[in-house]
Design a protein around this motif. Sequence first.
Motif, PDB file in Angstrom:
ATOM      1  N   LYS A   5      48.185  52.476  38.263  1.00 16.97           N
ATOM      2  CA  LYS A   5      46.947  53.225  38.118  1.00 16.97           C
ATOM      3  C   LYS A   5      47.082  54.139  36.909  1.00 16.97           C
ATOM      4  O   LYS A   5      48.052  54.858  36.780  1.00 16.97           O
ATOM      5  CB  LYS A   5      46.671  54.082  39.362  1.00 16.97           C
ATOM      6  CG  LYS A   5      46.265  53.280  40.563  1.00 16.97           C
ATOM      7  CD  LYS A   5      45.861  54.195  41.680  1.00 16.97           C
ATOM      8  CE  LYS A   5      45.346  53.406  42.857  1.00 16.97           C
ATOM      9  NZ  LYS A   5      44.886  54.266  43.928  1.00 16.97           N
ATOM     10  N   ALA A  13      41.913  53.580  36.643  1.00 20.13           N
ATOM     11  CA  ALA A  13      41.961  52.163  36.277  1.00 20.13           C
ATOM     12  C   ALA A  13      43.158  51.533  36.986  1.00 20.13           C
ATOM     13  O   ALA A  13      44.239  52.111  37.034  1.00 20.13           O
ATOM     14  CB  ALA A  13      42.122  52.018  34.768  1.00 20.13           C
ATOM     15  N   LYS A  15      45.604  48.260  37.031  1.00 23.53           N
ATOM     16  CA  LYS A  15      46.036  47.108  36.247  1.00 23.53           C
ATOM     17  C   LYS A  15      47.022  46.300  37.080  1.00 23.53           C
ATOM     18  O   LYS A  15      47.866  46.877  37.763  1.00 23.53           O
ATOM     19  CB  LYS A  15      46.733  47.544  34.963  1.00 23.53           C
ATOM     20  CG  LYS A  15      45.860  48.264  33.988  1.00 23.53           C
ATOM     21  CD  LYS A  15      46.653  48.607  32.743  1.00 23.53           C
ATOM     22  CE  LYS A  15      45.812  49.350  31.743  1.00 23.53           C
ATOM     23  NZ  LYS A  15      46.565  49.693  30.539  1.00 23.53           N
ATOM     24  N   ARG A  16      46.917  45.014  37.010  1.00 22.14           N
ATOM     25  CA  ARG A  16      47.878  44.135  37.683  1.00 22.14           C
ATOM     26  C   ARG A  16      48.791  43.533  36.627  1.00 22.14           C
ATOM     27  O   ARG A  16      48.325  43.028  35.611  1.00 22.14           O
ATOM     28  CB  ARG A  16      47.157  43.012  38.422  1.00 22.14           C
ATOM     29  CG  ARG A  16      46.392  43.493  39.597  1.00 22.14           C
ATOM     30  CD  ARG A  16      45.766  42.303  40.331  1.00 22.14           C
ATOM     31  NE  ARG A  16      44.917  42.786  41.385  1.00 22.14           N
ATOM     32  CZ  ARG A  16      45.306  42.950  42.635  1.00 22.14           C
ATOM     33  NH1 ARG A  16      46.537  42.645  42.979  1.00 22.14           N
ATOM     34  NH2 ARG A  16      44.485  43.401  43.548  1.00 22.14           N
ATOM     35  N   PHE A  17      50.065  43.605  36.897  1.00 19.97           N
ATOM     36  CA  PHE A  17      51.046  43.014  36.010  1.00 19.97           C
ATOM     37  C   PHE A  17      51.713  41.879  36.781  1.00 19.97           C
ATOM     38  O   PHE A  17      52.261  42.108  37.853  1.00 19.97           O
ATOM     39  CB  PHE A  17      52.098  44.046  35.588  1.00 19.97           C
ATOM     40  CG  PHE A  17      51.528  45.170  34.783  1.00 19.97           C
ATOM     41  CD1 PHE A  17      51.401  45.062  33.411  1.00 19.97           C
ATOM     42  CD2 PHE A  17      51.117  46.344  35.399  1.00 19.97           C
ATOM     43  CE1 PHE A  17      50.875  46.108  32.666  1.00 19.97           C
ATOM     44  CE2 PHE A  17      50.585  47.384  34.662  1.00 19.97           C
ATOM     45  CZ  PHE A  17      50.469  47.262  33.290  1.00 19.97           C
ATOM     46  N   CYS A  29      51.239  54.604  32.811  1.00 26.14           N
ATOM     47  CA  CYS A  29      50.417  54.865  33.984  1.00 26.14           C
ATOM     48  C   CYS A  29      50.955  56.087  34.733  1.00 26.14           C
ATOM     49  O   CYS A  29      51.982  56.643  34.378  1.00 26.14           O
ATOM     50  CB  CYS A  29      50.389  53.643  34.893  1.00 26.14           C
ATOM     51  SG  CYS A  29      51.986  53.262  35.622  1.00 26.14           S
TER      52      CYS A  29
END
Length: 102
Positions: A5, A13, A15-17, A29
């Motif tokens: 996040k 926001a 984000k997927r890694f 993040c």
Amino acid sequence: QVLAKARVSDRVAVKRFPAGTSSGAVTECHVAYVSGEQFKNTNEIVEALQDAHVLTVTERLSAGMIHLYIHRGQVRFDVDSKIARDAGIQVPHALARLSADS
């Protein structure tokens, strides 16, 4: 997979890694959740984020600042305040008191 996040203005926001993402990509993040799928890399990811002042949440008791687990069908968590403090993150006392360790 690692979820991170990052605060963008007044929004959060997510984000997927994908598995195998270098831990350096996650340093921008505030909160990183390292899922169980990453168990073999959990320690490496958490260690890489230690100096980045990122709150780490994991499913592994030996890594991260907040550890999630299932106990008697309920999600529980433990807070490792020392690891957080070493990374320059202050865990609110109210959250630490809610921890299963308390």
